[in-house]
Design an enzyme around this catalytic site. Structure first.
Site, PDB file in Angstrom:
ATOM      1  N   GLU A 258     -24.344  76.188   7.408  1.00  0.00           N
ATOM      2  CA  GLU A 258     -23.128  76.578   6.695  1.00  0.00           C
ATOM      3  C   GLU A 258     -22.928  78.095   6.719  1.00  0.00           C
ATOM      4  O   GLU A 258     -23.882  78.863   6.597  1.00  0.00           O
ATOM      5  CB  GLU A 258     -23.226  76.107   5.235  1.00  0.00           C
ATOM      6  N   LYS A 322     -13.969  72.071   4.196  1.00  0.00           N
ATOM      7  CA  LYS A 322     -14.652  71.487   3.040  1.00  0.00           C
ATOM      8  C   LYS A 322     -13.637  71.083   1.977  1.00  0.00           C
ATOM      9  O   LYS A 322     -12.779  71.872   1.581  1.00  0.00           O
ATOM     10  CB  LYS A 322     -15.661  72.489   2.475  1.00  0.00           C
ATOM     11  N   CYS A 379     -22.640  71.475   2.490  1.00  0.00           N
ATOM     12  CA  CYS A 379     -23.389  71.779   1.276  1.00  0.00           C
ATOM     13  C   CYS A 379     -23.426  70.575   0.350  1.00  0.00           C
ATOM     14  O   CYS A 379     -23.782  69.484   0.759  1.00  0.00           O
ATOM     15  CB  CYS A 379     -22.800  73.023   0.603  1.00  0.00           C
TER      16      CYS A 379
END
Length: 506
Positions: A258, A322, A379
């Site tokens: 990430e 995301k 994440c």
């Protein structure tokens, strides 16, 4: 919870909680006068449980201590205090179903399990260390998640671990020892099911796919400094180009974690060409990276926490933004945004205005040539059961071949946090019947098969690369992958009927 995983600790604490509820429920014959004491017992229980499991969040406040250290108590104590309200509500709901015998264990499980489900969904949701994770660490016990998911495991965990509270019940041997014996049999049944389900040998692998997970182990305080951009890119390239071990196969797909870059690579043609040029013919790079979207007239520039696929010589071929952002970490919640910025506060990630969430309609499969369709997660998106795979794909030809999770746990150092994160992501593999490929900046990076077995991994805080084959998915898709939380809701209704029956007889 990891890194300890001592299941009997939950037996002791839940048994004590039932006895505390017994005392609070007898405090006054009027039901409404005992709801608040029971809620306070639940809040105190939840506060202790969550503080013990989430203290490591304080590490993130010390990365930029000059700006955020003052707020450390808000994360270490404040967040558990707020989340404990769910436990308080769950204990109060259980009081409405309370009885004197074993039936109260069912009512207790209904209240807590419903509260845990709500904790995982309301106000963006935060299902971290949901009680079912106590059963989600042992390979055999965790297999039941393929049927009932995390919240089903939570209901089972509470029923099993609270059952010994009946050992203090007055009456005959069956009344006293029966629930505990039944709980032990249920636990044994879960173990037998898991032992039967997990194959003896290793899972088959996808032909023609060789993964390389790059774990650069970059310190968080250096990772986002733009002046380090050239050194960081060179470090990733050097790791990616390391020759495979003797007899090894050249990787076909390279994965970086990430937010790999402290800059916008889409707007840096030189760096993009350098990265793409480092790939060999037929190789593809999958990397976490911030990206910007050109604004419409009158709008501000919007930033997204994304996954990009890069092909040689310099082409970004696919992108995922995301969807489930971390409140206060990646953005400030809308009701407080203007106020907090007015007094000089910002989110942890130093992006002007914070990240914007990707469209939920865009929570889709990442298409990478040569790789099965990948369900992309960034994440902590991997901790949400039922949300890592696009809806409607479980029983269709569009079902993905793997769960891809890129993350950066460097915020939390060598604490239980990264280990808990891995355990929760691993449970998604069992629920969905899909292998999990997890690449983390500082670790723990791993390849996990669809039964939750770790086939290859890198330890925490180590700079290294991990070359591994990709396990295949399970066919057909497991029950949970097809029906989501419906099996859990059916179990919850059955436990509620048992509790109501005992309550009426009381």
């Amino acid at each position: 919870m990891p890194p300890f995983g001592v299941l009997p600790a939950l037996v002791v604490s839940l048994t004590a909680a039932v006895w505390l509820m017994d005392g609070a429920a007898r405090g006054d014959p009027r039901l409404w006068r005992t709801l608040l004491p029971c809620a306070l017992v639940g809040w105190a229980w939840g506060f202790g449980y969550l503080t013990a499991g989430l203290w490591w969040l304080g590490s993130a406040f010390l990365v930029e201590a000059d700006e955020f250290a003052w707020a450390l108590p808000l994360g270490v104590v404040g967040l558990p205090a707020v989340l404990a309200l769910f436990f308080g509500a769950g204990f109060a709901a259980a009081r409405l179903l309370w009885s004197s015998g074993a039936g109260r264990i069912c009512g207790f499980a209904v209240g807590i399990s419903a509260a845990e489900w709500l904790r995982g969904h309301l106000f963006t949701g935060f299902p971290w260390n949901t009680l079912g994770m106590a059963l989600g660490q042992n390979l055999w016990l965790t297999q039941s998640a393929c049927l009932v998911g995390l919240y089903g495991l939570t209901l089972i965990a509470v029923l099993v671990c609270a059952a010994p509270a009946t050992l203090a019940t007055e009456g005959g041997a069956l009344r006293r020892f029966g629930p505990t014996a039944l709980a032990a049999l249920a636990l044994g049944g879960l173990m037998l099911f898991g032992a039967y389900r997990v194959p003896a040998g290793s899972e088959a692998t996808v032909p023609g796919v060789r993964l390389r997970l790059v774990q650069p182990n970059l310190p968080q305080d250096a990772k986002f400094r733009p002046e380090n951009r050239a050194d960081i890119v060179d470090r990733y390239i050097e790791l990616s180009q390391r020759p495979p071990e003797a007899g090894g196969v050249l990787p076909t797909h390279i994965i970086w974690p990430e937010s790999a870059f402290p800059f916008l690579i889409q707007r840096d043609p030189g760096s993009l060409a350098k990265v793409g040029g480092a790939l060999q013919s037929g190789q593809h790079l999958i990397t976490g990276a911030a990206r910007a979207e050109e604004p419409l007239p009158g709008e501000r520039l919007r930033f997204f926490n994304a996954i990009m696929t890069i092909e040689p010589p310099n082409r970004i071929s696919d992108t995922y933004d995301k969807v489930h952002l971390v409140p206060f970490g990646e953005y400030l919640p809308a009701p407080l945004d203007a106020l907090l910025r007015a007094i000089g506060l910002r989110q942890f990630v130093s992006i002007p205005g914070g990240f914007s969430a990707g469209s939920r309609a865009g929570q889709r499969i990442l298409e990478v040539p040569g790789l099965p369709p990948a369900a992309a997660t960034i994440c902590y998106e991997a901790i949400f059961p039922g949300a890592v795979v696009p809806a409607g794909t479980a029983g269709s030809a569009a079902r993905p071949g793997l769960i891809l999770n890129v993350t950066n746990d460097a915020w939390f150092g060598d604490t239980p946090g990264p280990r808990q994160h891995l355990a929760q992501a691993r449970l998604r593999a069992v629920e969905e019947g899909l292998p999990l490929v997890r690449d983390a900046n500082t670790g723990i990076s791993a390849v996990i098969d669809a039964y939750g077995r770790v086939t290859a991994s890198l330890p925490l805080d180590k700079e290294a690369v991990l070359d591994a084959d990709l396990p295949t998915r399970i066919e057909p898709a497991p029950l949970y992958a097809r029906f989501g939380d419906w099996p859990f809701l059916a179990m919850l209704m059955a436990a509620l009927l048992c509790a109501l029956g005992a309550w009426r007889r009381a």
